[in-house]
Design a protein around this motif. Structure first.
Motif, PDB file in Angstrom:
ATOM      1  N   ALA A 302       2.441   5.747  -8.724  1.00 48.01           N
ATOM      2  CA  ALA A 302       1.022   5.755  -8.331  1.00 48.01           C
ATOM      3  C   ALA A 302       0.682   6.588  -7.093  1.00 48.01           C
ATOM      4  O   ALA A 302      -0.431   6.519  -6.593  1.00 48.01           O
ATOM      5  CB  ALA A 302       0.484   4.333  -8.142  1.00 48.01           C
ATOM      6  N   VAL A 303       1.642   7.354  -6.580  1.00 48.47           N
ATOM      7  CA  VAL A 303       1.329   8.233  -5.445  1.00 48.47           C
ATOM      8  C   VAL A 303       1.808   9.648  -5.766  1.00 48.47           C
ATOM      9  O   VAL A 303       2.540   9.852  -6.739  1.00 48.47           O
ATOM     10  CB  VAL A 303       1.977   7.737  -4.131  1.00 48.47           C
ATOM     11  CG1 VAL A 303       1.336   6.445  -3.694  1.00 48.47           C
ATOM     12  CG2 VAL A 303       3.480   7.575  -4.291  1.00 48.47           C
ATOM     13  N   GLU A 304       1.398  10.618  -4.948  1.00 49.86           N
ATOM     14  CA  GLU A 304       1.673  12.011  -5.276  1.00 49.86           C
ATOM     15  C   GLU A 304       2.614  12.625  -4.243  1.00 49.86           C
ATOM     16  O   GLU A 304       2.500  12.352  -3.047  1.00 49.86           O
ATOM     17  CB  GLU A 304       0.337  12.759  -5.343  1.00 49.86           C
ATOM     18  CG  GLU A 304       0.367  14.063  -6.097  1.00 49.86           C
ATOM     19  CD  GLU A 304       0.807  15.208  -5.206  1.00 49.86           C
ATOM     20  OE1 GLU A 304       1.356  16.182  -5.756  1.00 49.86           O
ATOM     21  OE2 GLU A 304       0.619  15.121  -3.984  1.00 49.86           O
ATOM     22  N   LYS A 344       3.555   8.505 -14.137  1.00 48.15           N
ATOM     23  CA  LYS A 344       3.257   7.621 -13.001  1.00 48.15           C
ATOM     24  C   LYS A 344       4.293   7.754 -11.892  1.00 48.15           C
ATOM     25  O   LYS A 344       3.968   7.610 -10.723  1.00 48.15           O
ATOM     26  CB  LYS A 344       3.131   6.163 -13.458  1.00 48.15           C
ATOM     27  CG  LYS A 344       4.429   5.525 -13.946  1.00 48.15           C
ATOM     28  CD  LYS A 344       4.156   4.092 -14.417  1.00 48.15           C
ATOM     29  CE  LYS A 344       5.374   3.518 -15.113  1.00 48.15           C
ATOM     30  NZ  LYS A 344       6.206   2.671 -14.301  1.00 48.15           N
ATOM     31  N   LYS A 376       0.475   3.258   2.559  1.00 45.72           N
ATOM     32  CA  LYS A 376      -0.810   3.869   2.906  1.00 45.72           C
ATOM     33  C   LYS A 376      -1.388   4.622   1.700  1.00 45.72           C
ATOM     34  O   LYS A 376      -2.570   4.502   1.375  1.00 45.72           O
ATOM     35  CB  LYS A 376      -0.589   4.844   4.077  1.00 45.72           C
ATOM     36  CG  LYS A 376      -1.844   5.586   4.508  1.00 45.72           C
ATOM     37  CD  LYS A 376      -1.558   6.532   5.662  1.00 45.72           C
ATOM     38  CE  LYS A 376      -2.827   7.303   6.021  1.00 45.72           C
ATOM     39  NZ  LYS A 376      -2.658   8.194   7.150  1.00 45.72           N
ATOM     40  N   LEU A 377      -0.532   5.410   1.025  1.00 45.75           N
ATOM     41  CA  LEU A 377      -1.013   6.197  -0.115  1.00 45.75           C
ATOM     42  C   LEU A 377      -1.407   5.300  -1.280  1.00 45.75           C
ATOM     43  O   LEU A 377      -2.350   5.589  -2.018  1.00 45.75           O
ATOM     44  CB  LEU A 377       0.050   7.217  -0.535  1.00 45.75           C
ATOM     45  CG  LEU A 377       0.339   8.309   0.500  1.00 45.75           C
ATOM     46  CD1 LEU A 377       1.527   9.159   0.064  1.00 45.75           C
ATOM     47  CD2 LEU A 377      -0.882   9.195   0.729  1.00 45.75           C
ATOM     48  N   ARG A 378      -0.671   4.191  -1.444  1.00 43.71           N
ATOM     49  CA  ARG A 378      -1.009   3.280  -2.541  1.00 43.71           C
ATOM     50  C   ARG A 378      -2.316   2.553  -2.260  1.00 43.71           C
ATOM     51  O   ARG A 378      -3.090   2.269  -3.189  1.00 43.71           O
ATOM     52  CB  ARG A 378       0.136   2.287  -2.768  1.00 43.71           C
ATOM     53  CG  ARG A 378       1.271   2.932  -3.549  1.00 43.71           C
ATOM     54  CD  ARG A 378       2.439   1.993  -3.744  1.00 43.71           C
ATOM     55  NE  ARG A 378       3.458   2.589  -4.622  1.00 43.71           N
ATOM     56  CZ  ARG A 378       4.677   2.115  -4.765  1.00 43.71           C
ATOM     57  NH1 ARG A 378       5.048   1.031  -4.101  1.00 43.71           N
ATOM     58  NH2 ARG A 378       5.533   2.699  -5.577  1.00 43.71           N
ATOM     59  N   GLN A 379      -2.584   2.237  -0.980  1.00 44.22           N
ATOM     60  CA  GLN A 379      -3.861   1.599  -0.629  1.00 44.22           C
ATOM     61  C   GLN A 379      -5.024   2.497  -1.035  1.00 44.22           C
ATOM     62  O   GLN A 379      -6.123   2.046  -1.309  1.00 44.22           O
ATOM     63  CB  GLN A 379      -3.941   1.346   0.883  1.00 44.22           C
ATOM     64  CG  GLN A 379      -2.958   0.331   1.440  1.00 44.22           C
ATOM     65  CD  GLN A 379      -3.103  -1.039   0.819  1.00 44.22           C
ATOM     66  OE1 GLN A 379      -4.190  -1.441   0.435  1.00 44.22           O
ATOM     67  NE2 GLN A 379      -1.991  -1.744   0.661  1.00 44.22           N
ATOM     68  N   MET A 380      -4.739   3.799  -1.044  1.00 43.37           N
ATOM     69  CA  MET A 380      -5.755   4.806  -1.325  1.00 43.37           C
ATOM     70  C   MET A 380      -5.840   5.132  -2.815  1.00 43.37           C
ATOM     71  O   MET A 380      -6.782   5.745  -3.279  1.00 43.37           O
ATOM     72  CB  MET A 380      -5.299   6.082  -0.606  1.00 43.37           C
ATOM     73  CG  MET A 380      -6.334   6.791   0.195  1.00 43.37           C
ATOM     74  SD  MET A 380      -5.622   8.340   0.783  1.00 43.37           S
ATOM     75  CE  MET A 380      -4.808   7.824   2.267  1.00 43.37           C
ATOM     76  N   SER A 381      -4.796   4.753  -3.571  1.00 43.36           N
ATOM     77  CA  SER A 381      -4.679   5.211  -4.960  1.00 43.36           C
ATOM     78  C   SER A 381      -5.505   4.363  -5.916  1.00 43.36           C
ATOM     79  O   SER A 381      -5.445   3.133  -5.871  1.00 43.36           O
ATOM     80  CB  SER A 381      -3.209   5.172  -5.387  1.00 43.36           C
ATOM     81  OG  SER A 381      -3.107   5.440  -6.763  1.00 43.36           O
ATOM     82  N   PRO A 382      -6.267   4.999  -6.805  1.00 39.12           N
ATOM     83  CA  PRO A 382      -7.032   4.241  -7.801  1.00 39.12           C
ATOM     84  C   PRO A 382      -6.138   3.591  -8.862  1.00 39.12           C
ATOM     85  O   PRO A 382      -6.629   2.834  -9.689  1.00 39.12           O
ATOM     86  CB  PRO A 382      -7.952   5.296  -8.425  1.00 39.12           C
ATOM     87  CG  PRO A 382      -7.301   6.603  -8.176  1.00 39.12           C
ATOM     88  CD  PRO A 382      -6.499   6.448  -6.914  1.00 39.12           C
ATOM     89  N   PHE A 383      -4.853   3.930  -8.857  1.00 38.70           N
ATOM     90  CA  PHE A 383      -3.944   3.368  -9.872  1.00 38.70           C
ATOM     91  C   PHE A 383      -3.108   2.213  -9.334  1.00 38.70           C
ATOM     92  O   PHE A 383      -2.144   1.784  -9.946  1.00 38.70           O
ATOM     93  CB  PHE A 383      -3.022   4.455 -10.421  1.00 38.70           C
ATOM     94  CG  PHE A 383      -3.779   5.613 -10.994  1.00 38.70           C
ATOM     95  CD1 PHE A 383      -4.643   5.423 -12.059  1.00 38.70           C
ATOM     96  CD2 PHE A 383      -3.646   6.889 -10.465  1.00 38.70           C
ATOM     97  CE1 PHE A 383      -5.367   6.479 -12.588  1.00 38.70           C
ATOM     98  CE2 PHE A 383      -4.364   7.943 -10.986  1.00 38.70           C
ATOM     99  CZ  PHE A 383      -5.231   7.750 -12.057  1.00 38.70           C
ATOM    100  N   TRP A 384      -3.436   1.733  -8.144  1.00 32.16           N
ATOM    101  CA  TRP A 384      -2.632   0.691  -7.507  1.00 32.16           C
ATOM    102  C   TRP A 384      -3.532  -0.429  -7.044  1.00 32.16           C
ATOM    103  O   TRP A 384      -4.543  -0.190  -6.390  1.00 32.16           O
ATOM    104  CB  TRP A 384      -1.886   1.292  -6.310  1.00 32.16           C
ATOM    105  CG  TRP A 384      -0.873   0.378  -5.711  1.00 32.16           C
ATOM    106  CD1 TRP A 384      -1.060  -0.419  -4.597  1.00 32.16           C
ATOM    107  CD2 TRP A 384       0.451   0.147  -6.152  1.00 32.16           C
ATOM    108  NE1 TRP A 384       0.090  -1.119  -4.348  1.00 32.16           N
ATOM    109  CE2 TRP A 384       1.035  -0.802  -5.281  1.00 32.16           C
ATOM    110  CE3 TRP A 384       1.218   0.645  -7.221  1.00 32.16           C
ATOM    111  CZ2 TRP A 384       2.350  -1.256  -5.439  1.00 32.16           C
ATOM    112  CZ3 TRP A 384       2.521   0.193  -7.379  1.00 32.16           C
ATOM    113  CH2 TRP A 384       3.078  -0.740  -6.503  1.00 32.16           C
ATOM    114  N   LYS A 385      -3.199  -1.662  -7.420  1.00 31.07           N
ATOM    115  CA  LYS A 385      -4.013  -2.787  -6.970  1.00 31.07           C
ATOM    116  C   LYS A 385      -3.155  -4.039  -6.853  1.00 31.07           C
ATOM    117  O   LYS A 385      -2.332  -4.300  -7.726  1.00 31.07           O
ATOM    118  CB  LYS A 385      -5.153  -3.041  -7.964  1.00 31.07           C
ATOM    119  CG  LYS A 385      -6.277  -3.843  -7.353  1.00 31.07           C
ATOM    120  CD  LYS A 385      -7.488  -3.906  -8.274  1.00 31.07           C
ATOM    121  CE  LYS A 385      -8.607  -4.646  -7.568  1.00 31.07           C
ATOM    122  NZ  LYS A 385      -9.783  -4.795  -8.415  1.00 31.07           N
ATOM    123  N   MET A 389       0.976  -1.371 -10.153  1.00 34.89           N
ATOM    124  CA  MET A 389       0.325  -0.299 -10.888  1.00 34.89           C
ATOM    125  C   MET A 389      -0.750  -0.870 -11.806  1.00 34.89           C
ATOM    126  O   MET A 389      -0.529  -1.894 -12.425  1.00 34.89           O
ATOM    127  CB  MET A 389       1.428   0.360 -11.735  1.00 34.89           C
ATOM    128  CG  MET A 389       1.047   1.604 -12.417  1.00 34.89           C
ATOM    129  SD  MET A 389       1.424   3.017 -11.376  1.00 34.89           S
ATOM    130  CE  MET A 389       0.476   4.236 -12.241  1.00 34.89           C
TER     131      MET A 389
END
Lengths: 390, 190
Positions: A302-304, A344, A376-385, A389
């Motif tokens: 879920a992050v890049e 993913k 931090k990146l996952r908090q920002m990701s629309p694919f992570w909650k 995932m």
């Protein structure tokens, strides 16, 4: 800021011993190794020693070593030689996960030069599909080229087994051993490969020098027509300083091979197990049972990748990502795609490649940096909650 | 390494307006996991059609995050009519420019904004007019022609950098070249 260098499959630090070995030949001893006086032969002698040291690392003889300028030149020279030795054969075999030096050359030969090319697939662990490979071999096959170990995942191919099959069928066999050299034992006689590429800057020599092993008896045509250098196969005054550096680096690589497979491997395993246990939704790419001791390809769901690299860069950590977002083309690397690594984790794949210069403290800094960075990146990701995932 | 401006780096390291906006009344989503970048834009719009709050969630590279952050900063306080006029160039300019290979990040911002506005107004975004060219990234010939004319693009590489079209499987690259020629020819006649 201190640099934590874990990108040794991209390039390596030039060893101090290598620099010391080269310096006199950059300054005081500038003679031409081909000259007929002692001052020139001071350099000639060092080149002969360097050739011996390169040969020793892979169990070859000095006459079987051609010095080149880079791994790509070695690969190109080998393949072009093979197809000119067998002009009637119009079929080539390689794998789907090669370095661009082979991948793009084979695509070019297929698209522009009328060759039929078989790109042998790999499975989800990056292991070669041997059935496809063996079925593809025919009397029309001019050469088979397979990397000894993969630059991105570290997965090792069964070179000895394939080389033997190729020999039975009378097909030339080349291996790109640029990543394998200095990391695992290489014995050209025991494995029976016909040609092998290795590169200096991956084993603590400078950039701009490499070698090609050509088994004795192969009618290898000249590819730089000129002087008598490299037995007339590659004319042109030698890159004396770097060749001397390569010789020293090969000597050190032989000495450090055990270190690589104990200390460096333990560090890699330590980094891997900490990341897997301390960061959720994380997975390792490639066959972990059969892999270079220094390489870790690890995907964070879920992050890049580029974002991860930039956050690590703030702490001086150097590594590579598994996707090259170098244009609108955002595809993960051809290696991860060939392995069908799910998007993913493919987009969030990072490659760490260690050397014996790394320390456990550095591995701890990497883990302590990555835990908040991925979070931090996952908090920002629309694919992570809510910790997973979606 | 990318030549990012300080502003891009700042908006990546410390992005503004991150996260889901709980009381959002308009949402626009674009991109996908497979594409390698995706943006979900949340807006809170008042009875006068003014954007009183905005936030985003982004999966992607540093410039994708920075473009999303910049977009929310630009549109906060705007009326929907004004926001509808925001272009990808405005986002890029706000950041002091983006590398041309990364222009698609700003295009993604503009696309998400359009969708969010349509969502608020209850307008259904109809199937795109024109002929589909790039199936990987859902780009039509008319979109390519617009981008070519607006931004003076001349090569397939330019089109990929702006719209991502052709950046996936690459099957449509020849078709993109034809569309560019068509666009140039009509531009010359205008």
């Amino acid at each position: 800021m201190d640099v934590i260098y874990t990108d040794n499959n991209a390039t390596t630090k030039v060893a101090n011993e290598v620099i010391e070995e080269m310096l006199p030949y950059l300054g005081e001893f500038y003679g031409n190794p081909s000259s007929m006086y002692t001052f020139g032969d001071e350099v000639g002698k060092k080149i002969r020693q360097a050739r011996q040291k390169v040969a020793d690392l892979i169990n070859a003889t000095p006459e079987e070593i051609i010095f080149t300028s880079c791994g790509t030149e070695s690969d190109n020279a080998a393949i072009n030689a093979a197809i000119s030795m067998y002009p009637e054969k119009k079929h080539l075999i390689t794998s789907a996960v090669e370095h661009p030096a082979i991948k793009n050359l084979f695509s070019y030969l297929g698209d522009r030069k009328g060759f039929r090319v078989t790109f042998v697939p790999v499975d989800t662990k990056g292991r070669l599909d041997l059935d496809t490979l063996y079925n593809a071999m025919s009397e029309d096959t001019a050469v088979i080229s397979l990397m000894w170990a993969n630059n991105e995942t570290g997965v090792i191919f069964p070179i000895e087994e394939v080389a033997q099959k190729a020999r039975e069928k009378g097909i030339l066999f080349h291996t790109d051993a640029v990543q394998a050299t200095g990391k695992i034992p290489i014995d050209v006689q025991a494995t029976g490969v016909d040609m092998l590429s290795l590169s200096g800057h991956k084993i603590h020599a400078p950039k701009g020098v490499a070698a090609l092993y050509v088994k004795k008896g192969i009618k290898f045509p000249a590819f730089l027509i000129g002087g008598h250098q490299e037995s007339g196969r590659r004319g042109g005054t030698e890159n004396t300083v770097s060749i001397i550096g390569l010789g020293k680096a090969c000597e050190l690589a032989k000495e450090n091979l055990e270190l690589m497979n104990t200390q460096v491997k333990e560090l890699r395993d330590y980094l891997e197990s900490r990341l897997l246990s301390e960061i959720p939704a994380t997975s390792v790419n490639g066959d972990t049972k059969n892999r270079l001791p220094n390489t870790l390809s690890i995907g964070f769901d879920a992050v890049e990748g580029e974002s991860i690299l930039m956050l690590m860069d703030r702490k001086g950590i150097c590594a590579s990502s598994g996707s090259a977002c170098t244009s609108g083309s955002l595809d993960p690397s051809h290696v991860l795609m060939a392995m069908e690594v799910p998007f993913k984790s493919a987009h969030g794949t990072i490659r760490f490649s260690l050397s014996h210069y790394n320390t456990k403290e550095e591995m701890d800094v990497i883990v302590e940096t990555l835990i908040p960075a991925i979070d931090k990146l996952r908090q920002m990701s629309p694919f992570w909650k809510d910790g997973k995932m979606i | 390494m990318w030549d990012y401006t300080d502003k891009v780096k700042e908006h990546f390291m410390n992005p503004k307006n991150v996260g889901e906006l709980k009381d959002a009344n308009a949402v626009g989503e674009t991109g996908s996991l497979n594409c390698g970048d995706a943006l979900k834009l949340f807006l809170k719009v008042n009875e006068n059609e003014r954007i009183i709050d905005a936030s985003f969630m982004t999966f992607g590279c540093a410039s994708a995050v920075a473009s999303s952050s910049a977009l929310t900063e630009i549109i906060k306080g705007m009326t929907l009519d004004d926001a509808a006029k925001v272009t990808n160039d405005d986002i890029s300019d706000f950041l002091g420019g983006l590398p041309k290979e990364k222009m698609h990040c700003s295009v993604m911002g503009q696309a998400a904004l359009k969708k969010a506005i349509a969502d608020f107004r209850g307008v259904e975004i109809l199937a795109k007019p024109g002929e589909m060219v790039c199936e990987c990234f859902d780009v039509t010939d008319l979109e390519i022609i617009d981008a070519v004319k607006q931004n003076g693009l001349s090569t397939t590489e330019d089109v990929t950098n702006y719209l991502k079209a052709g950046g996936g499987c690459g099957k449509c690259l020849d078709r993109i070249e034809e569309v560019i020629e068509t666009a140039k020819a009509t531009a010359d006649n205008e």
